[in-house]
Design a protein around this motif. Structure first.
Motif, PDB file in Angstrom:
ATOM      1  N   UNK A 155       0.831  -1.205   0.000  1.00  0.00           N
ATOM      2  CA  UNK A 155       0.000   0.000   0.000  1.00  0.00           C
ATOM      3  C   UNK A 155       0.865   1.255   0.000  1.00  0.00           C
ATOM      4  N   UNK A 156       1.944   1.235   0.751  1.00  0.00           N
ATOM      5  CA  UNK A 156       2.847   2.385   0.784  1.00  0.00           C
ATOM      6  C   UNK A 156       3.459   2.642  -0.587  1.00  0.00           C
ATOM      7  N   UNK A 157       3.842   1.560  -1.266  1.00  0.00           N
ATOM      8  CA  UNK A 157       4.469   1.700  -2.584  1.00  0.00           C
ATOM      9  C   UNK A 157       3.454   2.225  -3.594  1.00  0.00           C
ATOM     10  N   UNK A 158       2.242   1.696  -3.554  1.00  0.00           N
ATOM     11  CA  UNK A 158       1.210   2.161  -4.492  1.00  0.00           C
ATOM     12  C   UNK A 158       0.859   3.619  -4.217  1.00  0.00           C
ATOM     13  N   UNK A 159       0.749   3.991  -2.951  1.00  0.00           N
ATOM     14  CA  UNK A 159       0.460   5.394  -2.625  1.00  0.00           C
ATOM     15  C   UNK A 159       1.545   6.320  -3.165  1.00  0.00           C
ATOM     16  N   UNK A 279      -5.587  -0.918  -7.458  1.00  0.00           N
ATOM     17  CA  UNK A 279      -4.416  -0.647  -6.628  1.00  0.00           C
ATOM     18  C   UNK A 279      -4.524   0.712  -5.943  1.00  0.00           C
ATOM     19  N   UNK A 280      -4.840   1.740  -6.717  1.00  0.00           N
ATOM     20  CA  UNK A 280      -4.857   3.099  -6.173  1.00  0.00           C
ATOM     21  C   UNK A 280      -5.954   3.276  -5.124  1.00  0.00           C
ATOM     22  N   UNK A 281      -7.164   2.796  -5.403  1.00  0.00           N
ATOM     23  CA  UNK A 281      -8.261   2.957  -4.444  1.00  0.00           C
ATOM     24  C   UNK A 281      -8.033   2.102  -3.206  1.00  0.00           C
ATOM     25  N   UNK A 282      -7.483   0.906  -3.401  1.00  0.00           N
ATOM     26  CA  UNK A 282      -7.206   0.041  -2.257  1.00  0.00           C
ATOM     27  C   UNK A 282      -6.137   0.624  -1.354  1.00  0.00           C
ATOM     28  N   UNK A 283      -5.142   1.238  -1.955  1.00  0.00           N
ATOM     29  CA  UNK A 283      -4.047   1.820  -1.175  1.00  0.00           C
ATOM     30  C   UNK A 283      -4.514   3.002  -0.347  1.00  0.00           C
ATOM     31  N   UNK A 284      -5.489   3.739  -0.850  1.00  0.00           N
ATOM     32  CA  UNK A 284      -5.975   4.924  -0.140  1.00  0.00           C
ATOM     33  C   UNK A 284      -7.059   4.604   0.884  1.00  0.00           C
ATOM     34  N   UNK A 285      -7.592   3.400   0.812  1.00  0.00           N
ATOM     35  CA  UNK A 285      -8.654   2.995   1.737  1.00  0.00           C
ATOM     36  C   UNK A 285      -8.038   2.441   3.019  1.00  0.00           C
ATOM     37  N   UNK A 286      -8.216   3.144   4.113  1.00  0.00           N
ATOM     38  CA  UNK A 286      -7.608   2.723   5.377  1.00  0.00           C
ATOM     39  C   UNK A 286      -8.161   1.394   5.878  1.00  0.00           C
ATOM     40  N   UNK A 292      -5.319  -7.889   1.949  1.00  0.00           N
ATOM     41  CA  UNK A 292      -6.505  -7.803   1.105  1.00  0.00           C
ATOM     42  C   UNK A 292      -6.175  -7.225  -0.261  1.00  0.00           C
ATOM     43  N   UNK A 293      -5.283  -6.231  -0.288  1.00  0.00           N
ATOM     44  CA  UNK A 293      -4.894  -5.648  -1.572  1.00  0.00           C
ATOM     45  C   UNK A 293      -4.116  -6.658  -2.406  1.00  0.00           C
ATOM     46  N   UNK A 294      -3.224  -7.399  -1.760  1.00  0.00           N
ATOM     47  CA  UNK A 294      -2.472  -8.443  -2.470  1.00  0.00           C
ATOM     48  C   UNK A 294      -3.432  -9.482  -3.026  1.00  0.00           C
ATOM     49  N   UNK A 295      -4.405  -9.883  -2.216  1.00  0.00           N
ATOM     50  CA  UNK A 295      -5.380 -10.884  -2.645  1.00  0.00           C
ATOM     51  C   UNK A 295      -6.182 -10.392  -3.842  1.00  0.00           C
TER      52      UNK A 295
END
Length: 340
Positions: A155-159, A279-286, A292-295
């Motif tokens: 998530x940090x990398x995608x953000x 990726x982008x929406x998942x990374x920004x969703x706390x 879950x993002x990997x899955x």
């Protein structure tokens, strides 16, 4: 449990500013010795404490450099490095090991004392230096290898790169060459180790060459032989050396750039844009975790791979005629063929 180790070396910078490999066990070949010295940081005018890890040929090299605090046994030494060669990727485990060995060397000032600790870890996977009056303990079993694979948050990398993170996914899927730049090595190491997560189904961290000296022909030849890689460097000249990469990732500038010669391969399809949005929406969703993002990414990837398998012939090979029969748009056809 024994630890798969390939060797150890001690490098020293003396107060006359000479840098030498002063001890090794069982041996470090000449090429690896050159690479280790160039990455130790000991040749800098002002040496600072640092921990780096890199890959050269088929080995991982974990390198800890510290200032010398033993002015008795090591009175001529300004700073030293402990380099440990291994076959497995686990930076946290080897940080703990190099710290143990550096502590032993600082206290004892003696390579035989370091060898005793190294051989104990090699044979039993652990060493307790308290028996020698040193407060230092290492136990390989305390470091789960699975955690090493997800130590950096995807998530940090995608953000960091937003929707352009899909270019990293695309490059990894197509087995392209990526080069990561930052002026600070620890920033490179933190980001680049997450790249294999984008293709989680492969479970392959051997594509990483986290730190490369692009002025060292030995390391450049190693990359060329690898063919496919995710490499990192602190040398800003890499930006103009497009012959070494297909995708350039600027950590400091938070940009992902496709090399001129590879642009046709990176024309985004609707599928890639969809994955970029995931990726982008998942990374920004706390509320979305890294797992879950990997899955979610694995699900999208597996769906694509299944469709590619359906396009293949009886010999499990995807040909140009198969793509023509499928009547895919040209960008999608290029993506499918590159991945297959």
């Amino acid at each position: 449990m024994a630890l798969d180790l390939g060797g150890i070396a001690i490098l020293e910078k003396d107060k006359a500013e000479h840098v030498l490999l002063t001890w090794q066990y069982p041996s470090i070949d000449d090429d690896l010795s050159v690479v280790v010295q160039r990455h130790s940081g000991l040749k800098a005018k002002q040496v600072g404490a640092q921990y780096n890890f890199l890959r050269f040929r088929t080995s991982w090299v974990y390198l800890l450099t510290i200032l010398n605090k033993n002015e008795v046994e090591l009175n001529a030494v300004e700073a030293f490095s402990i380099a440990v060669v291994g076959k497995t990727f686990n930076p946290e485990k080897f940080l703990a090991l190099t710290q143990l060995l550096a502590t032993v060397y600082t206290v004892e000032g003696s390579p035989p004392a370091v060898l005793k600790a190294y051989l104990s870890v090699f044979a039993r996977g652990q060493y307790d230096a308290s028996e020698d009056g040193i407060e230092a303990v290492f136990d390989s079993a305390a470091y789960d290898p699975r955690r090493a694979l997800i130590a950096t948050s995807i998530k940090d990398v995608v953000r960091m790169f937003g929707k352009d993170a899909v270019l990293i996914w695309t490059a990894m899927m197509m087995r392209k060459r990526l080069f990561v730049f930052s002026e600070t090595s620890r920033h490179i190491l933190r980001v680049i180790r997450a790249f294999p997560i984008f293709v989680w189904h492969r479970q392959d961290w051997s594509v990483l060459h986290p730190l490369v000296d692009i002025d060292n022909e030995l390391e450049i030849e190693d990359l060329k032989k690898a063919g496919v890689y995710c490499a990192g460097t602190t040398n800003g000249a890499i930006g103009s050396r497009q012959n070494l990469y297909d995708v350039f990732v600027d950590v400091d500038g938070r940009q992902v750039t496709v090399a001129d010669h590879a642009k046709e391969d990176f024309i985004l399809t609707p599928l890639q844009r969809e994955i970029g949005n995931v990726l982008a929406t998942g990374a920004e969703n706390e509320e979305v975790t890294d797992q879950q993002l990997i899955k979610a990414l694995v699900g999208k990837t597996q769906s694509l791979l299944q469709k590619i398998d359906q396009l293949k012939g009886d010999d499990d090979v995807l040909t140009a005629s198969h793509l023509q029969e499928a009547e895919l748009p040209s960008a999608m056809s290029n993506l499918v063929y590159a991945i297959a």
